[in-house]
Write a protein that holds these residues in place. Structure first.
Motif, mmCIF file in Angstrom:
data_model
loop_
_atom_site.group_PDB
_atom_site.id
_atom_site.type_symbol
_atom_site.label_atom_id
_atom_site.label_comp_id
_atom_site.label_asym_id
_atom_site.label_seq_id
_atom_site.Cartn_x
_atom_site.Cartn_y
_atom_site.Cartn_z
ATOM 1 N N TYR A 237 30.079 -97.838 31.690
ATOM 2 C CA TYR A 237 29.648 -99.195 31.338
ATOM 3 C C TYR A 237 28.970 -99.177 29.969
ATOM 4 C CZ TYR A 237 30.435 -99.784 36.330
ATOM 5 O OH TYR A 237 31.008 -99.792 37.584
ATOM 6 N N ARG A 238 29.297 -100.194 29.148
ATOM 7 C CA ARG A 238 28.816 -100.214 27.766
ATOM 8 C C ARG A 238 27.785 -101.320 27.554
ATOM 9 N NH1 ARG A 238 31.233 -97.217 24.691
ATOM 10 N NH2 ARG A 238 33.199 -97.412 25.829
ATOM 11 N N MET A 239 26.691 -100.951 26.885
ATOM 12 C CA MET A 239 25.590 -101.872 26.617
ATOM 13 C C MET A 239 25.446 -102.116 25.110
ATOM 14 S SD MET A 239 24.447 -102.574 29.582
ATOM 15 C CE MET A 239 25.599 -102.068 30.862
ATOM 16 N N PRO A 240 24.758 -103.179 24.719
ATOM 17 C CA PRO A 240 24.540 -103.433 23.287
ATOM 18 C C PRO A 240 23.626 -102.379 22.671
ATOM 19 C CG PRO A 240 23.279 -104.979 24.622
ATOM 20 C CD PRO A 240 24.169 -104.238 25.567
ATOM 21 N N MET A 241 23.924 -102.012 21.441
ATOM 22 C CA MET A 241 23.081 -101.067 20.695
ATOM 23 C C MET A 241 22.110 -101.842 19.810
ATOM 24 S SD MET A 241 21.794 -98.373 19.390
ATOM 25 C CE MET A 241 22.518 -97.123 20.433
ATOM 26 N N ALA A 242 20.936 -101.282 19.643
ATOM 27 C CA ALA A 242 19.922 -101.876 18.766
ATOM 28 C C ALA A 242 20.295 -101.576 17.310
ATOM 29 C CB ALA A 242 18.545 -101.320 19.104
ATOM 30 N N TYR A 243 21.166 -102.403 16.755
ATOM 31 C CA TYR A 243 21.764 -102.221 15.421
ATOM 32 C C TYR A 243 21.019 -103.174 14.486
ATOM 33 C CZ TYR A 243 25.941 -101.745 12.304
ATOM 34 O OH TYR A 243 26.817 -101.494 11.282
ATOM 35 N N PRO A 244 19.972 -102.710 13.815
ATOM 36 C CA PRO A 244 19.095 -103.637 13.082
ATOM 37 C C PRO A 244 19.828 -104.523 12.089
ATOM 38 C CG PRO A 244 18.069 -101.486 13.244
ATOM 39 C CD PRO A 244 19.469 -101.332 13.774
ATOM 40 N N PHE A 245 20.770 -103.985 11.313
ATOM 41 C CA PHE A 245 21.436 -104.757 10.271
ATOM 42 C C PHE A 245 22.237 -105.917 10.855
ATOM 43 C CE2 PHE A 245 25.229 -105.207 7.399
ATOM 44 C CZ PHE A 245 24.557 -105.785 6.343
ATOM 45 N N ARG A 246 22.735 -105.762 12.077
ATOM 46 C CA ARG A 246 23.615 -106.775 12.654
ATOM 47 C C ARG A 246 23.012 -107.478 13.873
ATOM 48 N NH1 ARG A 246 28.359 -107.126 10.308
ATOM 49 N NH2 ARG A 246 28.909 -105.483 8.816
ATOM 50 N N TRP A 247 21.724 -107.272 14.145
ATOM 51 C CA TRP A 247 21.141 -107.937 15.310
ATOM 52 C C TRP A 247 20.976 -109.427 15.027
ATOM 53 C CZ3 TRP A 247 21.327 -106.210 19.933
ATOM 54 C CH2 TRP A 247 20.611 -106.855 20.947
ATOM 55 N N PRO A 248 21.427 -110.291 15.950
ATOM 56 C CA PRO A 248 21.481 -111.738 15.659
ATOM 57 C C PRO A 248 20.144 -112.359 15.277
ATOM 58 C CG PRO A 248 22.740 -111.222 17.641
ATOM 59 C CD PRO A 248 22.036 -109.965 17.252
ATOM 60 N N THR A 249 19.040 -111.904 15.864
ATOM 61 C CA THR A 249 17.749 -112.532 15.571
ATOM 62 C C THR A 249 16.936 -111.745 14.545
ATOM 63 O OG1 THR A 249 16.690 -111.402 17.442
ATOM 64 C CG2 THR A 249 17.638 -113.582 17.860
ATOM 65 N N GLY A 250 17.564 -110.772 13.895
ATOM 66 C CA GLY A 250 16.905 -110.037 12.833
ATOM 67 C C GLY A 250 16.386 -108.680 13.273
ATOM 68 N N PRO A 251 16.213 -107.771 12.306
ATOM 69 C CA PRO A 251 15.815 -106.403 12.632
ATOM 70 C C PRO A 251 14.458 -106.294 13.309
ATOM 71 C CG PRO A 251 15.804 -106.771 10.244
ATOM 72 C CD PRO A 251 16.464 -107.952 10.865
ATOM 73 N N GLY A 252 13.538 -107.220 13.019
ATOM 74 C CA GLY A 252 12.212 -107.146 13.625
ATOM 75 C C GLY A 252 12.221 -107.328 15.130
ATOM 76 N N ASN A 253 13.201 -108.068 15.639
ATOM 77 C CA ASN A 253 13.292 -108.317 17.078
ATOM 78 C C ASN A 253 14.245 -107.350 17.785
ATOM 79 O OD1 ASN A 253 11.674 -110.698 16.832
ATOM 80 N ND2 ASN A 253 13.472 -111.800 16.098
ATOM 81 N N CYS A 254 14.927 -106.547 17.005
ATOM 82 C CA CYS A 254 16.078 -105.809 17.520
ATOM 83 C C CYS A 254 15.718 -104.841 18.637
ATOM 84 C CB CYS A 254 16.751 -105.062 16.366
ATOM 85 S SG CYS A 254 18.208 -104.126 16.832
ATOM 86 N N GLY A 255 14.700 -103.983 18.424
ATOM 87 C CA GLY A 255 14.374 -102.943 19.393
ATOM 88 C C GLY A 255 14.061 -103.478 20.779
ATOM 89 N N PRO A 256 13.039 -104.336 20.899
ATOM 90 C CA PRO A 256 12.687 -104.833 22.235
ATOM 91 C C PRO A 256 13.758 -105.708 22.855
ATOM 92 C CG PRO A 256 11.297 -105.847 20.535
ATOM 93 C CD PRO A 256 12.044 -104.738 19.885
ATOM 94 N N GLU A 257 14.429 -106.538 22.040
ATOM 95 C CA GLU A 257 15.453 -107.421 22.611
ATOM 96 C C GLU A 257 16.659 -106.635 23.116
ATOM 97 O OE1 GLU A 257 14.562 -111.510 20.023
ATOM 98 O OE2 GLU A 257 16.526 -110.551 19.905
ATOM 99 N N ALA A 258 17.101 -105.641 22.351
ATOM 100 C CA ALA A 258 18.257 -104.853 22.778
ATOM 101 C C ALA A 258 17.934 -104.055 24.038
ATOM 102 C CB ALA A 258 18.700 -103.919 21.657
#
Length: 449
Positions: A189-210
């Protein structure tokens, strides 16, 4: 920083272009290859190597190319470390094979002792040796399933784990790794990666949201109690050198602990000082249950390893792990020499210095060329992502053209990324600093052109 390819440069540490690249001898060899080798086996550059060491690769036409590839993060200690070569020769003079499962030998045990010592965590560990990164990852999953009694395995977008049936399934990118090779292995099963450059709400939110998104999807779609392992690259390799946003990996590790899931770190490309730590997990203090290693472990000889908590590794029944060539004595001799080179040569510090040289220059380049959308990486594992200016639309054509221009000018660079739009830089950790800067000059000239 000086070139210390295990005791001093044997080859002139210079870029030298004396023919077009590829030259006439390389073209002749390419014709022979075409008649003998299937086209499915690709090469970045059809330049045939005659010699290599320090920070250069010398081809059969006498061209000396600056090496920003390290055989895909394999030759961290250089292509021709005298210490590695001497140990391999000494071992070859005594014996080349007995099969550890038939008649064991000390060097295999010594490599495992060292891996148990240097991998993250101070818990009791066990290691065993195999031939390739894919084999290491596949065995890690096999052990996790055995130890937990569960079957599901979780991986991430943009991940790359190998070319065997299971590891091809774990890998995200279809072309060229999976296309036409199905059906694939079940219970992956595949999950979203915390990809800062392409995270929809911006790199600052990427880690916790992903991390929250992955935990929610695992809980709802699979059931955490059914998951044997989460397999993750601490920095994704073939997927584009994606350095997960801060906090993502610690949150995933915490979710695994809370739910009895084993965390498997695929350190195949990131291990052995490449990122400025011995292992990339150390950057955020992650302690995996199982670590898969290969590439930089043995200076180019085929070797890989699985290291895990003793209580996990010891559960597998006798004869359940192994392989005819796993832990070949020549590769073990090389690995022991590589570990000495890394520790005595302080190559983790040298990797950090490479990052200190490269990252500011690449960021300066990005300021002048809007096609560079992102500069990222740690230590000597660095990348730039190319896009159409003013957008985040991947520009694979420009990436290929920049790589081609670098190759023609005597700089060996690699591409990567799910969208084929990433230039990745993996110089040997022993590269002299003047070559590092000259390689960046060549890259800059390629953009200017």
């Amino acid at each position: 920083m000086t070139s210390q390819d295990g005791g001093g440069p044997r080859l002139p540490q210079e870029r030298r272009v004396v023919t077009e690249i590829p030259g006439p001898r390389s073209r002749e060899l390419q014709e022979r290859r075409t008649a003998a080798v299937p086209p499915g086996v690709g090469s970045v550059l059809p330049v045939y190597v005659a010699d290599a060491g320090g920070g250069v690769v010398v081809d059969v036409d006498g061209n000396s190319l600056i090496d920003f590839g390290s055989g895909i993060a394999v030759t961290n200690v250089g292509n021709a470390s005298p210490r590695v070569a001497a140990r391999v020769k000494e071992q070859a003079d005594r014996f080349t094979h007995t099969c550890f499962m038939v008649a064991p030998y000390e060097s295999y045990v010594a490599v495992c002792e060292n891996l148990n010592r240097i991998t993250p965590g101070d818990h009791e560990k066990r290691s065993f040796l195999v031939n390739s990164g894919a084999e290491a990852v596949e065995n890690a999953v096999k052990i996790a399933r055995y130890a937990t009694g569960r079957q599901a395995v979780v991986v991430f977008d943009h991940g790359y784990h190998g070319r065997t049936l299971l590891t091809m399934t774990l890998t995200a990118k279809s072309m060229p790794y999976k296309h036409g090779f199905g059906p694939y292995a079940p219970e992956v099963y595949r999950m979203p990666m915390a990809y800062p450059f392409r995270w929809p709400t911006g790199p600052g939110n990427c880690g916790p949201e992903a991390a929250a998104q992955a935990a929610d999807m695992i809980s709802k779609q699979i059931g955490a109690a059914n998951v044997a392992a989460v397999v993750v690259e601490p920095i994704q390799g073939e997927g584009g050198f994606i350095d997960p946003a801060p906090g993502f990996l610690p949150a995933i590790a915490g979710f695994c602990r809370a739910n009895g899931i084993l965390l498997v770190a695929d350190e195949v490309q990131t291990g052995f000082a490449r990122t400025g730590d011995m292992f990339a997990c150390e950057h955020e203090g992650i302690v995996p249950d199982i670590v898969a290693t290969a590439k930089g472990i043995a200076g180019g000889l085929p070797l890989a390893a699985v290291t895990g908590r003793a209580e996990i590794m010891d559960r597998v029944h006798g004869g359940g792990l192994g392989g005819t060539y796993g832990g070949n004595p020549l590769a073990c001799a090389a690995a022991l020499a590589v570990l000495e080179e890394i520790e005595e040569g302080k190559l983790t510090e040298r990797a950090r210095r490479i990052g200190e040289v490269m990252l500011p220059r690449l960021r300066g380049l990005a300021g002048r060329y809007p096609a560079i959308g992102d500069v990222r990486g740690r230590g000597a594992m660095i990348a730039i992502e190319l896009v159409r200016p003013g957008t985040k639309e991947p520009d694979a054509a420009l990436t290929a053209e920049i790589a081609r221009r670098c190759h023609a000018r005597g700089l060996l660079v690699l591409t990567a990324g799910t969208y084929g739009n990433v230039l990745r830089f993996l110089p040997p950790l022993v590269i002299p600093e003047h070559l590092l800067n000259e390689g960046l000059d060549v890259l800059e000239a390629a953009f200017a052109a």
